[in-house]
Scaffold this motif. Sequence first.
Motif, PDB file in Angstrom:
ATOM      1  N   TRP A   1       0.796  -1.201   0.015  1.00 53.41           N
ATOM      2  CA  TRP A   1      -0.073   0.062   0.104  1.00 53.41           C
ATOM      3  C   TRP A   1       0.815   1.344  -0.043  1.00 53.41           C
TER       4      TRP A   1
ATOM      5  N   ARG B   1      -4.670   2.866  -0.669  1.00 54.40           N
ATOM      6  CA  ARG B   1      -4.504   2.705  -2.013  1.00 54.40           C
ATOM      7  C   ARG B   1      -3.278   1.741  -2.166  1.00 54.40           C
ATOM      8  N   SER B   2      -3.340   0.763  -2.987  1.00 52.81           N
ATOM      9  CA  SER B   2      -2.480  -0.519  -3.063  1.00 52.81           C
ATOM     10  C   SER B   2      -1.475   0.332  -4.162  1.00 52.81           C
TER      11      SER B   2
ATOM     12  N   THR C   1      -3.048  -6.148  -3.325  1.00 52.48           N
ATOM     13  CA  THR C   1      -4.272  -5.670  -3.040  1.00 52.48           C
ATOM     14  C   THR C   1      -5.114  -6.509  -2.070  1.00 52.48           C
TER      15      THR C   1
ATOM     16  N   HIS D   1     -15.181   2.173  -2.775  1.00 51.85           N
ATOM     17  CA  HIS D   1     -13.946   1.725  -3.331  1.00 51.85           C
ATOM     18  C   HIS D   1     -13.833   1.995  -4.761  1.00 51.85           C
ATOM     19  N   ASN D   2     -12.827   1.852  -5.413  1.00 48.62           N
ATOM     20  CA  ASN D   2     -12.754   2.045  -6.932  1.00 48.62           C
ATOM     21  C   ASN D   2     -12.569   0.952  -7.784  1.00 48.62           C
TER      22      ASN D   2
ATOM     23  N   TYR E   1      -4.539   1.038  -9.653  1.00 49.03           N
ATOM     24  CA  TYR E   1      -4.536   0.322  -8.329  1.00 49.03           C
ATOM     25  C   TYR E   1      -5.951   0.274  -7.582  1.00 49.03           C
TER      26      TYR E   1
ATOM     27  N   GLN F   1      -8.465   1.094  -4.542  1.00 53.99           N
ATOM     28  CA  GLN F   1      -8.296   1.941  -3.392  1.00 53.99           C
ATOM     29  C   GLN F   1      -9.622   1.756  -2.630  1.00 53.99           C
TER      30      GLN F   1
END
Length: 283
Positions: A18, A37-38, A46, A66-67, A158, A160
């Motif tokens: 992260w 965030r990774s 992740t 989340h994204n 990424y 998130q």
Amino acid sequence: MLAFPNRIDQSSLSGGSWVGTLPLANLKNRLLGKVARSTGLALASTRFDIDLGAARVSRVFQLVRHNLSMGARYRLRGSRVADFSTTVYDSGAAFSDVWPEVYPFGTLEWEDDSWWSRRYAAEEIDGYTPTLTVVMPANVLAQYWRVEIDDASNPAGYAQIGRVFIGPAWQPTINIIYGASVKWVARSEVQEARSGAEYFDRRVPYRESAFTLSHMEQDEAFSQAFELQRRAGIDMEVVWIHDPDDTVHAIRRQYLGRMRELSAIEYPEFNLNSAAFVHKEII
């Protein structure tokens, strides 16, 4: 179903890779905009583990704001040992979809982009707080939880996440009574010029649910409804799930929120109690 309390703030988080300025610790912050965030999209990056500190009962798990993309998949496991050599809950070795089907068959036109998948198109998520909710079929007693995210095609590069919820839940013995509601509450501001022209400052709306639990026996009314209001107040996080068995409209009728107001335990009938609730979404 009402899930409370959120155990994440008293938990330890580890694993994955992260970003240093956006660490896993941000998942313990109630501000959804303070994200973790990774560093990339590899499975090793992740994933993360949650240590609740002791074996505790859990029923509901959420990844909030989340994204994760439309093709994202996840796996959730619970264990009583830190190495996960044995598990007491597993969402499945074959990863599950983060975004399930939301359009019942026949409700879309043939030409619609989502006709085949029956899932949201990316543009249709706008206005919702993207949330993955896992309702376990029964209470799970576990100390350790492992979250794995498979989203290799995410265009952001990424994964998130703004917040994690994990905790027990109360599912009343008798359902909410007729008259319950869910609505969008508009936050946009409107200004009117002297000519009558209107100007808008559009803001993201939030959901609000109102419902009444009636026909509760005294023990349930006071050990559950009364105590939930005392402990959660109007400031603590409570997850509202309209129907745990509903997968089609789940994204629309379950969300992380708080009690907007507390109500009295009433005595409408002999040996029976009722209580009204107003639940406001946290955005």
